[in-house]
Design a protein around this motif. Structure first.
Motif, mmCIF file in Angstrom:
data_model
loop_
_atom_site.group_PDB
_atom_site.id
_atom_site.type_symbol
_atom_site.label_atom_id
_atom_site.label_comp_id
_atom_site.label_asym_id
_atom_site.label_seq_id
_atom_site.Cartn_x
_atom_site.Cartn_y
_atom_site.Cartn_z
ATOM 1 N N ASP A 1 -6.857 2.995 -3.086
ATOM 2 C CA ASP A 1 -7.426 2.239 -4.196
ATOM 3 C C ASP A 1 -6.748 2.654 -5.498
ATOM 4 O OD1 ASP A 1 -8.959 0.693 -5.846
ATOM 5 O OD2 ASP A 1 -10.754 1.948 -5.707
ATOM 6 N N GLU A 2 -5.775 1.861 -5.928
ATOM 7 C CA GLU A 2 -5.060 2.153 -7.160
ATOM 8 C C GLU A 2 -4.440 0.869 -7.702
ATOM 9 O OE1 GLU A 2 -1.921 4.927 -6.277
ATOM 10 O OE2 GLU A 2 -1.113 3.689 -4.661
ATOM 11 N N ASP A 3 -4.182 0.850 -9.000
ATOM 12 C CA ASP A 3 -3.564 -0.291 -9.657
ATOM 13 C C ASP A 3 -2.051 -0.201 -9.467
ATOM 14 O OD1 ASP A 3 -2.746 -2.363 -11.274
ATOM 15 O OD2 ASP A 3 -3.904 -1.731 -13.031
ATOM 16 N N LYS B 1 -6.168 -2.816 1.600
ATOM 17 C CA LYS B 1 -5.492 -1.606 1.143
ATOM 18 C C LYS B 1 -6.335 -0.375 1.453
ATOM 19 C CE LYS B 1 -3.790 -1.388 -2.922
ATOM 20 N NZ LYS B 1 -3.629 -1.462 -4.395
ATOM 21 N N LYS B 2 -5.659 0.687 1.854
ATOM 22 C CA LYS B 2 -6.335 1.961 2.083
ATOM 23 C C LYS B 2 -6.424 2.781 0.797
ATOM 24 C CE LYS B 2 -7.153 2.202 6.610
ATOM 25 N NZ LYS B 2 -8.473 2.542 7.188
ATOM 26 N N ASP C 1 0.842 -1.199 0.000
ATOM 27 C CA ASP C 1 0.000 0.000 0.000
ATOM 28 C C ASP C 1 0.876 1.247 0.000
ATOM 29 O OD1 ASP C 1 -2.360 1.420 0.007
ATOM 30 O OD2 ASP C 1 -3.095 0.613 1.914
#
Length: 344
Positions: A320-322, A317-318, A29
Motif C-alpha cells: 500500500d503506497e503511492d 496490490k500487496k 507492485d
C-alpha cells in the motif's frame, strides 16, 4: 537489428511457429519473487503481467502457475506464465516524479497497459522460422539484464536489451542501449530478448541467468550454434513494453542541462540497467504444440481469449503506497533504490 512491419511479414508463408500476443496489466507492485522471494515490499516497483497466482512466495517449487491461476491477463488462455519488468518514472524539474504508463502495441490498442510478448523459433526477420526449438519446462524461470549496470560496457554483456524512440507506432529502429536523448512522439519502446540456449538440466540457477546462454558464436538471429555447456535450443522470449510518454514530451519540462528525464524504478537514469524476469506457466504441453505447428502469429493450436477478458484479469496490490499514478510524488518507492541522480 531492424524489425519490419508485422503486417507485411504475415503475408509470408511460414514453416514453423512464431507467436506474438498482447498482455494486459495484472498489477503494478513492489514485488519480485525471483530476486527477492518472500519480500514484501521488494526494493523497487515492477509492472507484471500473466497468471493471477503471482505472489511474493511463488519461487517455491510446488507453485504450479497453470494449476493455481484462475485467469491470465495474456491473450493465450493457456498461458499462466508471469512476465515482468521495472516501472518507469518521469522526473520533473522540481524533483517530483510521476509513473509513466504503458499502452498496447499495434493490434492490441484496447488492452489495459501491459506489454507484447513473442516466442520465436528464429529471428523475426526469418520469415520461414525453420529452426526447431524446445518449450520450457514447468518450474523454469530466468531473468536477463542487470539493474546495477550503469555503463555501456556493462550493458553490452546483454546484447539484446534496447530502446526504440517511437516516431509512430510502427517505428522499429534505430535501437539504442541507453534512454532516448530527446522526446519520442509515440512513446519509448523497451525491447527485451532473452538468451536461447539452455543447459538442459536446471530450471533455475542462483543468479537466474547462468543456466541460460547466448550462442557460442554468431547470434540467435543468424542461427548461431549453442555452446556445448548449454546445448538445448529454446524459443526466444521477447518483450516489447511501450511507455506512453505523450504527457512528458514537452521539451520545456525536461532538465535545463539537456539531460533526459526518465528514470527506472530502481534509480537508473542511463537506461543501461534494463532488465526483465520470466517464470514459465503454460498449461501442460500447450506451448510445445504451438511451437511445433506451422504457423505465424495466428496459430490454430493457440487457444485465445478476448481483450476484454484479458483486461478483467488482475490482482490487488500487496504493498500500500503511492506510486505516482495520479498525483506527483516526492520520491520513487523505495527512495533508497535511487542511485544515479546527481545534484542539479
Amino acid at each position: 537489428m531492424y524489425w519490419t512491419s508485422l503486417i507485411a511479414l504475415a503475408l509470408i508463408r511460414p514453416s514453423q511457429a512464431l507467436i506474438r500476443f498482447g498482455c494486459s496489466q495484472l498489477v503494478v507492485d513492489r514485488l519480485d519473487p525471483l530476486v527477492n522471494p518472500g519480500m514484501e515490499p521488494s526494493p523497487h516497483l515492477h509492472q507484471i503481467i500473466g497468471g493471477n497466482s503471482f505472489n511474493a512466495s511463488m519461487y517455491k517449487e510446488d507453485h504450479d502457475l497453470a494449476k493455481l491461476s484462475t485467469c491470465t491477463s495474456c491473450q493465450p488462455s493457456e498461458d499462466f506464465s508471469n512476465y515482468w519488468t521495472a516501472s518507469l518514472f518521469f522526473r520533473a524539474r522540481n524533483g517530483t516524479y510521476k509513473r509513466v504508463p504503458q499502452k498496447g502495441n499495434v493490434g492490441f490498442e484496447a488492452q489495459r497497459g501491459g506489454m507484447t510478448v513473442y516466442y520465436m523459433q528464429a529471428s523475426l526477420g526469418d520469415f520461414q522460422q525453420k529452426a526447431k526449438v524446445k518449450a520450457f519446462q514447468p518450474g523454469f524461470r530466468m531473468l536477463i539484464g542487470s539493474p546495477s549496470a550503469s555503463t555501456k560496457p556493462e550493458a553490452d554483456k546483454y546484447p539484446q536489451l534496447t530502446y526504440t524512440c517511437l516516431q509512430d507506432m510502427n517505428t522499429r529502429y534505430p535501437e539504442t542501449k541507453d534512454f532516448p536523448a530527446k522526446p519520442c512522439p509515440a512513446g519509448i519502446m523497451v525491447n527485451l530478448r532473452f538468451p536461447t540456449c539452455w543447459n538442459g538440466v536446471d530450471l533455475d540457477s542462483p543468479d537466474h541467468i547462468s543456466h541460460m546462454s547466448y550462442p557460442a558464436n554468431g547470434t540467435f538471429e543468424n542461427q548461431g550454434p549453442c555452446p556445448a555447456s548449454h546445448p538445448v535450443r529454446v524459443a526466444q522470449v521477447m518483450y516489447e513494453v511501450i511507455f506512453e510518454t505523450k504527457a512528458f514530451n514537452k521539451k520545456a519540462d525536461w532538465p535545463t542541462d539537456g539531460s533526459q528525464p526518465f528514470v527506472w524504478s530502481f534509480g537508473d537514469t542511463t537506461g543501461f540497467g534494463n532488465h526483465g524476469d520470466y517464470v514459465f506457466g503454460w498449461k501442460d504441453d500447450s506451448l510445445q504444440k504451438i511451437l511445433d505447428e506451422e504457423c505465424y502469429v495466428q496459430c490454430k493450436t493457440m487457444k485465445t481469449q478476448s481483450i476484454e477478458e484479458m483486461n478483467r484479469c488482475s490482482i490487488p496490490k500487496k504493498v500500500d503506497e503511492d506510486v505516482g499514478d495520479d498525483a506527483w510524488i516526492d520520491a520513487i518507492p523505495d527512495e533508497t533504490a535511487i542511485r544515479f541522480w546527481s545534484s542539479p
